[in-house]
Write a protein that holds these residues in place. Structure first.
Motif, PDB file in Angstrom:
ATOM      1  N   GLN A 111      73.015 -49.496   8.364  1.00  0.00           N
ATOM      2  CA  GLN A 111      74.331 -48.978   7.982  1.00  0.00           C
ATOM      3  C   GLN A 111      75.194 -48.692   9.218  1.00  0.00           C
ATOM      4  O   GLN A 111      76.385 -49.010   9.229  1.00  0.00           O
ATOM      5  N   LYS A 112      74.581 -48.133  10.264  1.00  0.00           N
ATOM      6  CA  LYS A 112      75.301 -47.856  11.496  1.00  0.00           C
ATOM      7  C   LYS A 112      75.819 -49.148  12.135  1.00  0.00           C
ATOM      8  O   LYS A 112      76.966 -49.243  12.578  1.00  0.00           O
ATOM      9  N   LYS A 113      74.963 -50.170  12.144  1.00  0.00           N
ATOM     10  CA  LYS A 113      75.348 -51.459  12.720  1.00  0.00           C
ATOM     11  C   LYS A 113      76.405 -52.151  11.871  1.00  0.00           C
ATOM     12  O   LYS A 113      77.255 -52.865  12.390  1.00  0.00           O
ATOM     13  N   MET A 114      76.349 -51.935  10.553  1.00  0.00           N
ATOM     14  CA  MET A 114      77.343 -52.524   9.652  1.00  0.00           C
ATOM     15  C   MET A 114      78.733 -51.949   9.953  1.00  0.00           C
ATOM     16  O   MET A 114      79.721 -52.685   9.968  1.00  0.00           O
ATOM     17  N   LEU A 115      78.808 -50.644  10.204  1.00  0.00           N
ATOM     18  CA  LEU A 115      80.091 -50.029  10.554  1.00  0.00           C
ATOM     19  C   LEU A 115      80.641 -50.628  11.844  1.00  0.00           C
ATOM     20  O   LEU A 115      81.830 -50.954  11.935  1.00  0.00           O
ATOM     21  N   LYS A 116      79.764 -50.791  12.833  1.00  0.00           N
ATOM     22  CA  LYS A 116      80.173 -51.381  14.109  1.00  0.00           C
ATOM     23  C   LYS A 116      80.657 -52.808  13.901  1.00  0.00           C
ATOM     24  O   LYS A 116      81.674 -53.226  14.451  1.00  0.00           O
ATOM     25  N   LEU A 117      79.910 -53.554  13.091  1.00  0.00           N
ATOM     26  CA  LEU A 117      80.242 -54.947  12.788  1.00  0.00           C
ATOM     27  C   LEU A 117      81.606 -55.053  12.112  1.00  0.00           C
ATOM     28  O   LEU A 117      82.420 -55.902  12.473  1.00  0.00           O
ATOM     29  N   LEU A 118      81.873 -54.189  11.130  1.00  0.00           N
ATOM     30  CA  LEU A 118      83.133 -54.262  10.393  1.00  0.00           C
ATOM     31  C   LEU A 118      84.329 -53.904  11.273  1.00  0.00           C
ATOM     32  O   LEU A 118      85.393 -54.518  11.162  1.00  0.00           O
ATOM     33  N   THR A 119      84.162 -52.923  12.168  1.00  0.00           N
ATOM     34  CA  THR A 119      85.268 -52.588  13.074  1.00  0.00           C
ATOM     35  C   THR A 119      85.521 -53.725  14.068  1.00  0.00           C
ATOM     36  O   THR A 119      86.663 -54.042  14.374  1.00  0.00           O
ATOM     37  N   GLN A 120      84.430 -54.361  14.520  1.00  0.00           N
ATOM     38  CA  GLN A 120      84.567 -55.509  15.420  1.00  0.00           C
ATOM     39  C   GLN A 120      85.239 -56.680  14.695  1.00  0.00           C
ATOM     40  O   GLN A 120      86.094 -57.368  15.262  1.00  0.00           O
ATOM     41  N   LEU A 121      84.883 -56.881  13.438  1.00  0.00           N
ATOM     42  CA  LEU A 121      85.480 -57.951  12.635  1.00  0.00           C
ATOM     43  C   LEU A 121      86.971 -57.699  12.430  1.00  0.00           C
ATOM     44  O   LEU A 121      87.778 -58.630  12.519  1.00  0.00           O
ATOM     45  N   CYS A 122      87.341 -56.462  12.172  1.00  0.00           N
ATOM     46  CA  CYS A 122      88.768 -56.117  12.008  1.00  0.00           C
ATOM     47  C   CYS A 122      89.553 -56.445  13.267  1.00  0.00           C
ATOM     48  O   CYS A 122      90.661 -56.976  13.203  1.00  0.00           O
ATOM     49  N   ALA A 123      88.959 -56.145  14.419  1.00  0.00           N
ATOM     50  CA  ALA A 123      89.612 -56.451  15.695  1.00  0.00           C
ATOM     51  C   ALA A 123      89.777 -57.956  15.877  1.00  0.00           C
ATOM     52  O   ALA A 123      90.815 -58.428  16.348  1.00  0.00           O
ATOM     53  N   GLU A 124      88.751 -58.727  15.493  1.00  0.00           N
ATOM     54  CA  GLU A 124      88.804 -60.186  15.623  1.00  0.00           C
ATOM     55  C   GLU A 124      89.872 -60.781  14.698  1.00  0.00           C
ATOM     56  O   GLU A 124      90.617 -61.667  15.098  1.00  0.00           O
ATOM     57  N   VAL A 125      89.920 -60.303  13.458  1.00  0.00           N
ATOM     58  CA  VAL A 125      90.871 -60.838  12.481  1.00  0.00           C
ATOM     59  C   VAL A 125      92.301 -60.474  12.881  1.00  0.00           C
ATOM     60  O   VAL A 125      93.223 -61.262  12.689  1.00  0.00           O
ATOM     61  N   ALA A 126      92.486 -59.296  13.457  1.00  0.00           N
ATOM     62  CA  ALA A 126      93.821 -58.847  13.836  1.00  0.00           C
ATOM     63  C   ALA A 126      94.413 -59.671  14.975  1.00  0.00           C
ATOM     64  O   ALA A 126      95.642 -59.738  15.133  1.00  0.00           O
ATOM     65  N   LYS A 127      93.587 -60.318  15.778  1.00  0.00           N
ATOM     66  CA  LYS A 127      94.067 -61.112  16.916  1.00  0.00           C
ATOM     67  C   LYS A 127      94.962 -62.268  16.469  1.00  0.00           C
ATOM     68  O   LYS A 127      94.741 -62.885  15.479  1.00  0.00           O
TER      69      LYS A 127
END
Length: 127
Positions: A111-127
């Protein structure tokens, strides 16, 4: 709010194939993430597929346990971390989540890694 419906699952073979060939990817151990912007009509902002290697985990029981944990961690955190950002920017994506670790991780770590993954994904998509 905390649901995971059939429409959110990625079942289309063409979309999955396109994801492998043209998608962007990154590693957030123990998950490998591939994503691409969707151009079709989707009801939900994200369509996702979960995968666990049969080569690494011979027993279906183990693969199912890992996928269940991945789905649950995603279901609990997708709304606040991913959907809000995608709805604000009016983007829709298809997502592949593969499990790359060699052992079964406990749910709290997943669950902790999933939160990190989703925030990283948001940053990637926002680019």
């Amino acid at each position: 709010m905390y649901t995971f419906k059939k429409e959110e699952r990625l079942c289309n073979k063409k979309l999955i194939d396109g994801l492998y060939h043209n998608g962007s990817s990154f590693l957030c151990y123990p998950f490998k993430v591939s994503w691409a912007l969707a151009n079709g009509e989707q009801v939900f902002p994200v369509q996702i597929v979960f995968s666990v290697s049969k080569k690494r985990f011979k027993k279906a029981v183990d693969r199912n346990l890992i996928k269940r944990r991945m789905r649950e961690a995603y279901r609990l955190s997708k709304q606040t971390y991913l959907y809000e950002m995608l709805n604000n920017s009016e983007k829709k994506i298809v997502l592949f989540l593969g499990y790359v670790a060699k052992d079964i991780t406990p749910f709290d770590l997943a669950q902790k890694k999933m939160l990190k993954l989703l925030t990283q994904l948001c940053a990637e998509v926002a680019k």
